[in-house]
Enzyme design. Structure first.
Site, PDB file in Angstrom:
ATOM      1  N   SER A 165       4.977   6.831   2.378  1.00  0.00           N
ATOM      2  CA  SER A 165       5.284   5.149   3.057  1.00  0.00           C
ATOM      3  C   SER A 165       4.999   4.975   1.212  1.00  0.00           C
ATOM      4  O   SER A 165       3.783   4.009   1.379  1.00  0.00           O
ATOM      5  CB  SER A 165       5.272   5.195   4.230  1.00  0.00           C
ATOM      6  OG  SER A 165       5.462   6.181   4.798  1.00  0.00           O
TER       7      SER A 165
ATOM      8  N   HIS B 271       0.854   4.958   1.345  1.00  0.00           N
ATOM      9  CA  HIS B 271      -0.187   5.925   2.728  1.00  0.00           C
ATOM     10  C   HIS B 271       0.604   7.544   2.563  1.00  0.00           C
ATOM     11  O   HIS B 271       2.244   7.703   2.522  1.00  0.00           O
ATOM     12  CB  HIS B 271       0.286   5.108   3.823  1.00  0.00           C
ATOM     13  CG  HIS B 271      -0.418   5.875   4.596  1.00  0.00           C
ATOM     14  ND1 HIS B 271      -2.086   6.267   4.972  1.00  0.00           N
ATOM     15  CD2 HIS B 271      -0.092   6.513   5.748  1.00  0.00           C
ATOM     16  CE1 HIS B 271      -1.571   6.606   6.193  1.00  0.00           C
ATOM     17  NE2 HIS B 271      -1.044   7.436   6.516  1.00  0.00           N
TER      18      HIS B 271
ATOM     19  N   ASP C 100      -2.062   0.457   8.111  1.00  0.00           N
ATOM     20  CA  ASP C 100      -1.759   1.681   8.205  1.00  0.00           C
ATOM     21  C   ASP C 100      -0.073   1.184   8.748  1.00  0.00           C
ATOM     22  O   ASP C 100       0.693   2.140   9.360  1.00  0.00           O
ATOM     23  CB  ASP C 100      -1.276   2.695   8.342  1.00  0.00           C
ATOM     24  CG  ASP C 100      -2.279   2.905   7.453  1.00  0.00           C
ATOM     25  OD1 ASP C 100      -2.395   2.735   6.225  1.00  0.00           O
ATOM     26  OD2 ASP C 100      -2.969   4.637   7.741  1.00  0.00           O
TER      27      ASP C 100
ATOM     28  N   ASN D 124       1.104  -1.288  -0.220  1.00  0.00           N
ATOM     29  CA  ASN D 124      -0.149  -0.136   0.107  1.00  0.00           C
ATOM     30  C   ASN D 124       0.432   0.872  -0.338  1.00  0.00           C
ATOM     31  O   ASN D 124       2.044   1.240   0.548  1.00  0.00           O
ATOM     32  CB  ASN D 124      -1.252  -0.232   1.705  1.00  0.00           C
ATOM     33  CG  ASN D 124      -1.802   1.749   1.658  1.00  0.00           C
ATOM     34  OD1 ASN D 124      -2.679   1.492   1.038  1.00  0.00           O
ATOM     35  ND2 ASN D 124      -1.836   1.887   2.502  1.00  0.00           N
TER      36      ASN D 124
HETATM   37  C1  GRF Z   1      -2.395   9.013  -2.218  1.00  0.00           C
HETATM   38  O1  GRF Z   1      -2.744  10.107  -1.521  1.00  0.00           O
HETATM   39  C2  GRF Z   1      -2.250   7.647  -1.238  1.00  0.00           C
HETATM   40  O2  GRF Z   1      -1.338   7.777  -0.856  1.00  0.00           O
HETATM   41  C3  GRF Z   1      -3.555   6.724  -0.506  1.00  0.00           C
HETATM   42  O3  GRF Z   1      -4.068   7.793  -1.522  1.00  0.00           O
HETATM   43  C4  GRF Z   1      -4.551   8.833  -2.396  1.00  0.00           C
HETATM   44  C5  GRF Z   1      -4.764   8.315  -3.472  1.00  0.00           C
HETATM   45  O4  GRF Z   1      -4.700   9.360  -4.824  1.00  0.00           O
HETATM   46  N1  GRF Z   1      -3.695   6.558  -0.346  1.00  0.00           N
HETATM   47  P1  GRF Z   1      -5.188   8.281  -5.966  1.00  0.00           P
HETATM   48  O5  GRF Z   1      -6.237   7.876  -6.386  1.00  0.00           O
HETATM   49  O6  GRF Z   1      -3.402   7.811  -6.015  1.00  0.00           O
HETATM   50  O7  GRF Z   1      -4.487   9.277  -7.505  1.00  0.00           O
END
Ligand code: GRF
Length: 197
Positions: A133, A106, A142, A104
């Site tokens: 991260s 984050h 997370d 994932n």
């Molecule tokens: C990103 O900021 C990611 O870190 C978080 O959700 C957002 C997703 O954005 N988990 P996108 O859909 O990839 O534009």
């Protein structure tokens, strides 16, 4: 060449970054799944000729939804799953089944600022640095071991939106780099740690 499935819920800009980096990379995105029908990211993938699937979560138990996800990913012979703005908590059973193959991104310097409202909380706390991260997914939200991390400064007067946008720029470099490490078996999840070779 590792087959990758990407799970999204929204605009899919990280999905776009993973797609753009594919050319020279040791992975191919074979399936994009969204729990939200009509998510922008689904259109982005379909336009590039990638198989897409909407699996709505409404009216289903978490286990039933995850079983559908799992079946679709296995049918596509997916070897690595990337969560990219996927706004559903996965069941412990699903996470354990895919342990070490599920990552994932984050938008914080984990283990700081898990969960939601990250940028608001970072600004409220007066942090000078934030970042992004990529981590292995474990049942606790997370909390999995970090594979790769990058920093950005928090500027005086930053709004959550401005900070989010600055972090998103580095996410788009970080996620393909971290996925490459996993696809090349240069990082593994072993006994709860990210082990690099
Ligand atoms: C990103 O900021 C990611 O870190 C978080 O959700 C957002 C997703 O954005 N988990 P996108 O859909 O990839 O534009």
């Amino acid at each position: 060449m590792k087959k990758v499935g990407v799970l999204i819920s929204g605009r899919g800009s990280n999905l776009g970054a993973l797609m753009s980096a594919e050319g020279s990379a040791p992975y191919r995105i074979v399936l994009v799944i969204s729990n939200i029908e009509g998510a922008d990211g689904l259109r982005r993938a379909a336009e590039a000729g990638i198989a897409t699937l909407a699996i709505p979560h409404k009216g289903k138990s978490r286990e039933a939804f995850d079983a559908e996800l799992d079946a679709a990913l296995r049918a596509a012979e997916v070897e690595i799953i990337c969560l990219a703005g996927f706004m559903r908590i996965l069941s412990d059973g699903f996470v354990r089944t895919w342990e070490g193959k599920l990552i994932n991104i984050h938008p914080s310097l984990l283990p700081a600022y898990r969960g939601t409202r990250v940028h608001e909380r970072v600004i409220e706390a007066g942090e000078a640095q934030s970042g992004a991260s990529v981590h292995f997914v474990v049942p606790e939200l997370d909390a999995g071991p970090v594979i790769a991390q990058a920093n950005v400064p928090v500027h005086p007067g930053d709004t959550p939106e401005a900070l989010a946008a600055r972090i998103l720029q580095i996410e788009h470099k970080l996620y393909p780099a971290a996925l490459r490490l996993l696809a090349e078996n240069k990082v593994k999840l072993e006994k709860g740690l990210a082990v690099f070779s």
